[in-house]
Enzyme design. Structure first.
Site, PDB file in Angstrom:
ATOM      1  N   LYS A  53       3.339  56.272  37.014  1.00  0.00           N
ATOM      2  CA  LYS A  53       3.132  57.001  35.768  1.00  0.00           C
ATOM      3  C   LYS A  53       2.676  58.418  36.097  1.00  0.00           C
ATOM      4  O   LYS A  53       1.683  58.618  36.789  1.00  0.00           O
ATOM      5  CB  LYS A  53       2.074  56.304  34.917  1.00  0.00           C
ATOM      6  N   LYS A  83      -6.088  62.207  20.735  1.00  0.00           N
ATOM      7  CA  LYS A  83      -7.349  61.728  21.273  1.00  0.00           C
ATOM      8  C   LYS A  83      -8.507  62.565  20.723  1.00  0.00           C
ATOM      9  O   LYS A  83      -8.322  63.748  20.408  1.00  0.00           O
ATOM     10  CB  LYS A  83      -7.372  61.852  22.802  1.00  0.00           C
ATOM     11  N   ARG A 137       3.222  53.490  29.177  1.00  0.00           N
ATOM     12  CA  ARG A 137       4.106  52.325  29.295  1.00  0.00           C
ATOM     13  C   ARG A 137       5.547  52.667  28.909  1.00  0.00           C
ATOM     14  O   ARG A 137       6.489  52.001  29.366  1.00  0.00           O
ATOM     15  CB  ARG A 137       3.566  51.176  28.448  1.00  0.00           C
TER      16      ARG A 137
END
Length: 500
Positions: free
Chosen positions: A257, A269, A343
């Site tokens: 990643k 965030k 992901r």
């Protein structure tokens, strides 16, 4: 990169020519034991009066005794000598002795394995990152330039000593490379610049590079990378690094990643959570470091690295919660949380890796905050197929990188069922078992084996969200900031595959 000149010598410690000679101790209070070779009886008598402790990372410098070295130092082992403690103590001593030109280590080495650990730990302990210090850079102490590891005659042959030095130097160079990349601020480290840095780091090594830019990613169906990266003015990249030595019989694929900065996208965030998000490409950097070290050491194993690089930014072009994207290979994903972006890029990388039918696939990522909650700051979580997970854990113990096998309960897969797509990337209403659920998502993108379609290519997932960044005090050979978590473990795994 800061890697010292390394030597292994059977010269008696009391004759060592070094600026500082380091001895070891263990125990606390009135029960401290100095573990030193013959000729240091006078030092043993000073343990109490000088407050020498055997606690881990406790370094005490002493004046010269009987003309031995310019200065003596004693480093605490934290307990009876073990391979891990010796590696850590060597690195801790070298780290704390920054500013000293030449250090000799007279630690209690019993065999070649411990000799290798001490040499590696010493090499790792010299790292520092001062590139952005500006006016204060000159105030930083320089790393130890030369390290001599003292050992008894008979602890390995000269050929073994040379091999130990070569491996320790290759590991330290790879770890320093990874730390440099991860520590670099995101204004300078973005997908395209990371590709450039990777190619520069591999100069002269037998590595081949293939790069997908925004257009190529879209054309070839890499919807995860395209989707995550579409909100940034600095587009995504997929970097494939191939190491294919002649005669290799095993093929290990590594997927990393590489989110060069993670704002969370439109699922923004909080401000405090954005601090440190330059570290979100630590997995991709670890893959690069593993391949450069393997190539430097001429390991007889085929390795393919897939660096999934994107910057996750909020903008008018950013992916939205509720959007559906198509991953390489055709599986669709409902993006319910744009902050579960890692992901998505890994899914593309896993599919691409599987297309080559390697013998095993390992992905590594700073993937979930849940990993921190479950395992703290120093342990990585390992999930996936049992046999490969077991092998990863065994190698983690060999190199002293803490890892813990985590379960993948079948009932958790249903949390990711989508009403509109094949799967959704997160269930925003259910935070339970976040690390485990993320692994279930990734498992959906593993590939059937060509020779046995009822099974998939062995796969393991390493969640390094905790250990990738040391935000606390320095310890062992690890300073503040990037740690290069996973590099030594993955290199050890590659060495295992090279022996199969």
């Amino acid at each position: 990169m800061t890697v010292p000149v390394l030597n292994i010598s059977t010269t008696p410690a009391d004759s060592a020519a070094a600026t500082v000679l380091v001895l070891a101790a263990h125990g606390t209070g009135d029960n401290v034991t100095l573990v030193a070779p013959a000729g240091f009886e006078a030092v043993a008598k000073l343990v109490g009066p000088l407050g020498i402790s055997g606690a881990a990372d406790r370094l005490v410098r002493l004046p010269a005794v009987a003309g031995i070295a310019d200065t003596l130092a004693v480093i605490g082992l934290g307990g009876e000598p073990t391979t891990d403690r010796l590696r850590s103590a060597a690195g801790s001593a070298i780290r704390q002795l920054a500013g000293v030109e030449h250090v000799a280590l007279a630690l209690p080495i019993a065999d070649v394995t411990e000799l290798s650990a001490v040499t590696e730990g010493a090499a790792l302990g010299t790292y520092s990152f001062v590139d952005y210090r500006g006016a204060t850079q000159a105030e930083q102490k320089s790393a130890v330039e030369t390290v001599t590891v003292l050992t008894e005659a008979g602890t390995g042959t000269e050929e073994e000593h040379l091999a130990i030095i070569a491996r320790a130097a290759a590991v330290a160079e790879a770890v320093s490379l990874v730390k440099d990349l991860v520590n670099t601020p995101a204004n300078d480290m973005y997908p395209a610049s990371m590709v450039t840095a990777a190619t520069q780091a591999a100069e002269g090594l037998p590595l081949e590079f293939t790069v997908w830019d925004e257009e190529a990613l879209a054309t070839d169906g890499f919807g995860g990378l395209s989707g995550v990266g579409q909100g940034s003015t600095r587009g995504p990249r997929l970097l494939k690094i191939s190491y294919s030595p002649e005669g290799a019989t095993q093929h290990l694929a590594l997927v990393g990643k590489g989110i060069t900065f993670d704002t969370g996208g439109l699922s923004l965030k909080p401000a405090n959570s954005m601090l440190g998000m330059k570290f979100d490409m630590a997995g991709a950097a670890a893959v690069l470091g593993t391949l450069t070290a393997a190539a430097e050491l001429n390991l007889p194993v085929r390795l393919t690295g897939w660096l999934c690089l994107a910057e996750n930014m909020p903008s008018g072009s950013a992916i939205r919660p509720g959007d559906v994207i198509t991953i390489r290979g055709g599986r669709t994903v409902e993006v319910t949380n744009t902050d579960a972006e890692g992901r998505l890029v890994l899914a593309d990388g896993l599919v691409a890796a599987g297309e080559e039918q390697p013998d095993a696939i390992v992905d590594i990522a700073t993937l979930t905050g849940a990993a921190l909650v479950a395992l703290g700051d120093r342990y990585m979580g390992v999930l996936g197929d049992d046999a490969l997970v077991e092998s990863v854990i065994a190698n983690s113990k060999l190199v002293g990188e803490p890892a813990w096998a985590m379960p993948m309960p079948a009932e958790l897969r249903g949390i990711l069922n989508s009403n509109v797509a094949d799967i959704m990337n997160a269930n925003v209403g259910n935070r339970n078992g976040g690390m485990l659920v993320a692994a279930h998502f990734l498992k959906e993108f593993t590939t059937p084996r060509a020779d046995a379609p009822e099974t998939t290519i062995p796969w393991a997932h390493l969640d390094i969200a905790g250990p990738a960044d040391n935000g606390g005090s320095a310890y062992g050979f690890t300073g503040n900031g990037a740690t290069a978590s996973g590099v030594r473990l993955l290199l050890s795994l590659a060495e295992e595959y090279s022996r199969r």
